[in-house]
Scaffold this active site. Structure first.
Site, PDB file in Angstrom:
ATOM      1  N   ALA A   4       0.660  -1.411   0.085  1.00 33.07           N
ATOM      2  CA  ALA A   4      -0.003   0.020  -0.104  1.00 33.07           C
ATOM      3  C   ALA A   4       0.930   1.374  -0.036  1.00 33.07           C
ATOM      4  CB  ALA A   4      -0.852   0.230   1.230  1.00 33.07           C
ATOM      5  N   ARG A   9       0.733   5.639  -0.991  1.00 32.81           N
ATOM      6  CA  ARG A   9       0.104   6.895  -1.473  1.00 32.81           C
ATOM      7  C   ARG A   9       0.583   7.284  -3.071  1.00 32.81           C
ATOM      8  NH1 ARG A   9       1.539   8.994   3.825  1.00 32.81           N
ATOM      9  NH2 ARG A   9       3.502   9.784   2.790  1.00 32.81           N
ATOM     10  N   LYS A  63      11.862   5.832  22.056  1.00 35.02           N
ATOM     11  CA  LYS A  63      12.824   4.673  21.859  1.00 35.02           C
ATOM     12  C   LYS A  63      12.931   4.355  23.151  1.00 35.02           C
ATOM     13  CE  LYS A  63      14.594   6.372  17.425  1.00 35.02           C
ATOM     14  NZ  LYS A  63      16.009   6.829  16.723  1.00 35.02           N
TER      15      LYS A  63
END
Length: 453
Positions: A61, A63, A223
């Site tokens: 997928a 854009r 993180k």
């Protein structure tokens, strides 16, 4: 990370039966996604040899579909609907490398609800929604793997969850943002101020056009949230972190730290104390002779103190397309190995099984106890004695009081190094200094970290 499948390859008349490849659906084909696709294609034989089966991208997928087609070619179906990939029956594992937290959360939860494993390099997603995502994964018996979300090419999650499992982890400390480390290296090596060093980082692609996530410490905090959870068996707790970036850091302090034989690094630190744990990201002075002081440019490093192992250190690239892909694919190999095992036989998502997780209290800022650096601007050099006397009256464990090297553009500066003291005591001393007639401007304070014990 995970135990090999219970149902291994079954021989047929002495010839192994080939297992069906692990089918990967990918959301995002940008920097990390394209690197993952390239490395999977280039090293497919080695990867399959380690995984025991092939790993194939069967759907992407994106854009920008024309750009995506230029990367993956004609053989991989493309869609502009990420949810189509997350729920498609032909996908075994979802690789989410699009970033963001809102839509990404929905895609990941949908994939989990459809019984799919998830691999992601999205540290923000897990820091902010990890509790919900890991709970859903446990409910549906699937894995969520995220080595690429922390320190990129450094396998620090695996080290904490597997290599150091015998240890009671005392602390984790790291340079875990390459952009800020590049900026600090430039400020020290070339004498640049913060704005000039940031501009160079942006020109070279180390910093985004909007660098706020990096320079304000948020990326490092995401993180550290995951590192702390794996170190201590505590849930992900991003909201509890104390976060300070480098935007207020002056080149003068970088130079003064050097005079005192220290270097300034943006550190993420998770430390266990008797009364709770510290979770903090801040610029701090590190001894110039320490290994961590020599981690320069965009490189990352993480140190871990275990009660049995002692201090161990892990070093590597903190950013990069194929560097992140290395971690993403390592997670895919682990998923390929675990497919078919019972969830209870796998290494837990955060290193501890759910029943063993504990909600350790997080110490407030005022209770954090470290050594400190103070830079005190004064009207005249002989007022160093007034500064020393005031600090002695505050009963701070002062170890060193010296004048900074003369710089006509800044005026005289008194530099102070203290022994360990609570932040509350430092704050009181700074308040008293600011009211003293000898002091000629704002007092700067930074923590000092020995990273030794």
């Amino acid at each position: 990370m995970y135990r090999d499948p219970v149902l291994s390859l079954q021989p047929l008349h002495g010839v192994p039966v080939a297992m069906r490849p692990l089918r990967v659906g990918m959301i995002g084909i940008g920097t990390v996604g394209s690197g993952t696709f390239r490395v999977l294609a280039r090293n497919q034989a080695e990867i399959a040899g380690r995984a025991g089966r092939g790993i194939e991208v069967v759907m992407v997928a994106a854009r920008n579909l024309p750009r995506a087609a230029g990367i993956v070619g004609d053989g991989v179906p493309l869609t502009d609907d990420p949810m189509h990939v997350a729920t498609h029956p032909d996908v075994d594992v979802l690789v989410e490398v699009a970033g963001g937290t809102g839509p990404a959360r929905d895609w990941v939860l949908a994939a989990i609800a459809h019984g799919k494993h998830v691999v992601t390099a999205n540290k923000a997603l897990l820091a902010e929604h990890g509790a919900e995502i890991f709970a859903a994964a446990r409910q549906h018996g699937v894995a969520v793997a995220y080595e690429g979300a922390v320190a990129v090419s450094i396998p620090i999650v695996k080290a904490l969850r597997e290599g150091l499992t015998a240890n009671r982890i005392e602390w984790v400390a790291g340079i875990i943002n390459g952009t800020t480390n590049f900026i600090l290296s430039k400020m020290r090596d070339e004498g640049l101020d913060f704005a000039a060093a940031l501009a160079e980082a942006q020109a070279l692609g180390y910093a985004e056009a909007d660098p706020a996530f990096d320079i304000e410490g948020i990326d490092a905090a995401h993180k550290l949230t995951l590192l702390a959870a794996n170190a201590f068996g505590s849930p992900v707790r991003f909201a509890d972190l104390q976060v300070e970036g480098i935007t207020a850091l002056q080149g003068l302090d970088v130079a003064c730290a050097e005079q005192l034989s220290y270097r300034i690094k943006l550190l993420g630190i998770a430390r266990r104390r008797e009364e709770g744990i510290e979770l903090r990201v801040q610029p701090a002075l590190v001894p110039a002779a320490h290994l961590m002081a020599h981690v320069n440019g965009s490189m990352n490093a993480v140190m871990v103190k275990g009660d049995a192992s002692g201090v161990t250190m892990y070093y590597g690239a903190g950013a990069g397309s194929e560097q992140t892909a290395s971690a993403v694919i390592a997670d895919l190999v682990d998923v390929a190995r675990l497919d078919g095992t019972h969830a209870g036989q796998r290494v837990p998502h955060l290193g501890f099984h759910a029943h063993a997780m504990n909600e350790l209290p997080v110490l407030p800022r005022a209770a954090v106890r470290t050594s400190h650096y103070l830079r005190v601007p004064v009207h005249a050099a002989n007022q160093i004695e007034a500064v020393a006397a005031l600090l002695a009256g505050q009963q701070l464990p002062v170890q060193q009081v010296v004048l900074a090297a003369e710089r006509p553009e800044t005026g005289p500066q008194v530099l102070v190094l203290t022994g360990p003291a609570a932040q509350s005591a430092i704050d009181l001393a700074v308040h008293a200094l600011q009211a003293h007639p000898a002091v000629n401007g704002a007092v700067t304070t930074l923590r000092v970290e020995a990273l030794a014990s």
